[in-house]
Design an enzyme around this catalytic site. Structure first.
Site, mmCIF file in Angstrom:
data_model
loop_
_atom_site.group_PDB
_atom_site.id
_atom_site.type_symbol
_atom_site.label_atom_id
_atom_site.label_comp_id
_atom_site.label_asym_id
_atom_site.label_seq_id
_atom_site.Cartn_x
_atom_site.Cartn_y
_atom_site.Cartn_z
ATOM 1 N N TYR A 240 -8.767 4.500 7.461
ATOM 2 C CA TYR A 240 -8.040 3.229 7.588
ATOM 3 C C TYR A 240 -8.585 2.479 8.792
ATOM 4 C CZ TYR A 240 -4.169 -0.117 7.829
ATOM 5 O OH TYR A 240 -3.417 -1.265 7.848
ATOM 6 N N PHE A 366 -5.199 -7.869 7.549
ATOM 7 C CA PHE A 366 -6.562 -7.333 7.559
ATOM 8 C C PHE A 366 -6.435 -5.822 7.575
ATOM 9 C CE2 PHE A 366 -10.107 -5.245 9.406
ATOM 10 C CZ PHE A 366 -11.237 -6.010 9.200
ATOM 11 N N GLU A 367 -6.948 -5.185 6.548
ATOM 12 C CA GLU A 367 -7.057 -3.739 6.557
ATOM 13 C C GLU A 367 -8.169 -3.322 5.614
ATOM 14 O OE1 GLU A 367 -3.177 -2.215 5.572
ATOM 15 O OE2 GLU A 367 -3.286 -2.817 3.473
ATOM 16 N N ILE A 368 -8.937 -2.359 6.041
ATOM 17 C CA ILE A 368 -9.987 -1.752 5.222
ATOM 18 C C ILE A 368 -9.603 -0.292 5.065
ATOM 19 C CG2 ILE A 368 -12.431 -1.184 5.038
ATOM 20 C CD1 ILE A 368 -13.046 -3.592 6.800
#
Length: 517
Positions: A240, A366-368
């Site tokens: 994450y 915003f998250e990957i």
């Protein structure tokens, strides 16, 4: 290089007094602040403080637990040609509406110009209504990457009919509006939070991917991303990634942590296997290692220990001398005794088993992340439990704190990556790193480089504050966990007391030997 932490305890305590419903009197809070200013180093002596009080944005936070994947720019052409590189099964994901087309295009122009013109990752656009041909044509013209458009069906988007048709549902939204809860009266916002909390990853256009990068309309990226974040996440065993870590508004989630603790208690084996990331999102009130249950009730913060143990020693000394007043120190003992008789045990209304949610969360705009971080047995059961509690509509639970707390149950600190090198703005919040000190093309076009910098060809806004320097206490806690004594590889589902009463008593004896001899 160790980061020099900036303790912002005074500001943090004032915020807690405003946000949380602690049973402390305001004067008690002021006393804690003043006392903390003088005693904090005793309890945090392992932390290296910066005498110049440098903001975090002017320091290097890197440790063996996390650091930027690259410092500055890498040669993207050579990066893509490297035999070890492989494009990942990943996509961008955006939930939007037809009328937001201009803001969507703004985001796409930014991410295409700074990243996707090289890597060409696909886009997935979701909407609770069908996208118009105009919307699709505009989007497809903005990129050479694959674009997919999907509709969120009623089962995924709407609350169950028995809920949304009830009087309580409408009354709850009206009540939130009356109390000034941000977006509390917007049914669509509640639906969006619920969808992103535990449903989006089940959509067939998302579930077929291994990774996703969530983006929003009206976003600016300030730096070039010359490497593949998906590939580097996998390569470094990260699950994450985030850019912004902030606090939630208390009155949007007053019962979220209580519900979460109920879920943990009812899920066999979960408490004993909580990840170390749990410590980023929780306060620990199990501070003092003592056999004195009475004292432990009074000590909930590090700065409570010394005054309460001093008080105890004063009173014990006075009682041993049968209340005789022979000097000024004896008079102090009587004063302590009177104060104890008048005082009430501090009441922490939100404390559960010595823990409380500290309101910190990864800003999920915003998250990957890996899709299976959420699409798994534990997280799905967690979302179902939250859904059945009704908190998505009786309160205004956001997907960001739910993602964060959910991940805190299963991930360790090392599983998370801070994308410090990615400059990002959405709404009024922004983060923009300092450029790395290296050779860059068109140096006059980009910001100055620094030896502690990590950005690639960043052009930061001249106005606005970097959230990295102003997210108190969340960034403080994050950096302390990366660097400080609080980090424990083994975390058996509960905090261990960090202060021994014997050590504090010995410190008091050295400072006040006349009082207790």
């Amino acid at each position: 290089m160790a980061i020099r932490l900036n303790p912002k305890v005074r500001r943090f305590l004032l915020d807690k007094c405003r946000q949380k419903r602690y049973g402390f009197l305001f004067l008690g809070c002021i006393f804690a602040i003043l006392y903390c200013m003088g005693t904090w180093p005793f309890f945090a002596k392992d932390i290296v403080h910066d005498p110049n009080n440098l903001p975090y944005s002017l320091q290097d936070y890197s440790t063996d637990k996390d650091e930027p994947f690259f410092r500055g720019c890498t040669d993207t052409k050579l990066y893509l040609q490297n035999p070890a590189y492989s494009k990942m099964n990943a996509s961008f994901v955006m939930l939007t509406r037809n009328e937001e087309i201009e803001d969507v295009l703004k985001t796409m122009r930014s991410i295409e110009g700074h990243f996707n013109k090289w890597f060409k990752y696909p886009y997935v656009f979701l909407n609770d209504d069908p996208f118009t041909d105009h919307f699709k044509d505009q989007i497809q013209a903005a990129t050479n990457a694959t674009v997919e458009f999907g509709t969120v069906d009623e089962i995924m988007w709407e609350f169950p009919a028995k809920v949304r048709n009830s009087l309580q549902f409408k009354a709850s939204l009206e009540d939130q509006n009356d109390r000034g809860i941000m977006y509390g009266n917007m049914e669509s916002y509640h639906k969006m939070c619920r969808f992103y909390s535990g449903i989006f990853y089940k959509h067939p256009l998302v579930s077929k991917y291994e990774w996703y990068w969530r983006i929003e309309p009206d976003v600016d990226f300030f730096c070039d991303i010359s490497y593949d974040p998906f590939f580097e996440m996998a390569k470094h065993n990260k699950k994450y990634g985030f850019t912004v870590l902030i606090t939630e508004l208390y009155w949007t989630v007053p019962n979220l942590f209580r519900t979460t603790k109920s879920f943990i208690k009812k899920t066999a084996g979960l408490k004993e296997n909580l990840g170390t990331l749990w410590k980023l999102f929780t306060f620990n009130y199990n501070i003092l290692d003592t056999d004195d249950e009475e004292i432990s009730r009074w000590v909930n913060f590090p700065w409570d220990a010394k005054p309460k143990l001093t008080e105890k020693l004063m009173v014990d000394f006075l009682l041993e001398n049968h209340g005789q007043v022979n000097n000024e120190e004896d008079l102090e003992g009587i004063q302590y005794l009177v104060e104890r008789a008048r005082s009430k045990v501090p009441m922490l209304e939100d404390s559960l088993e010595g823990e409380d949610y500290n309101l910190c969360h990864f800003w999920s705009n915003f998250e990957i992340a890996r899709v299976d971080l959420f699409d798994n047995e534990i997280y799905n059961a967690y979302f179902k439990f939250l859904e059945e509690s009704g908190g998505f509509w009786t309160e205004r639970w956001g997907d960001a704190p739910i993602h964060s707390i959910g991940l805190g149950m299963t991930l360790d600190l090392e599983d998370v990556h801070y994308f410090r090198d990615i400059g990002y703005r959405h709404s009024s919040l922004q983060h923009c790193p300092k450029n790395a000190l290296q050779s860059q093309e068109n140096l006059n076009t980009f910001d100055e480089g620094y030896n502690f910098g990590c950005g690639c060809r960043c052009v930061c806004p001249k106005k606005g504050e970097d959230i990295e320097d102003h997210s108190t206490p969340c960034m403080d806690i994050f950096f302390e966990l990366l660097h400080g004594r609080e980090y424990e590889k083994e975390f058996p589902g509960c905090y261990k007391p960090s202060i021994k009463d014997k050590d504090v008593i010995e410190e008091i004896r050295r400072e006040n030997f006349r009082v207790i001899e």
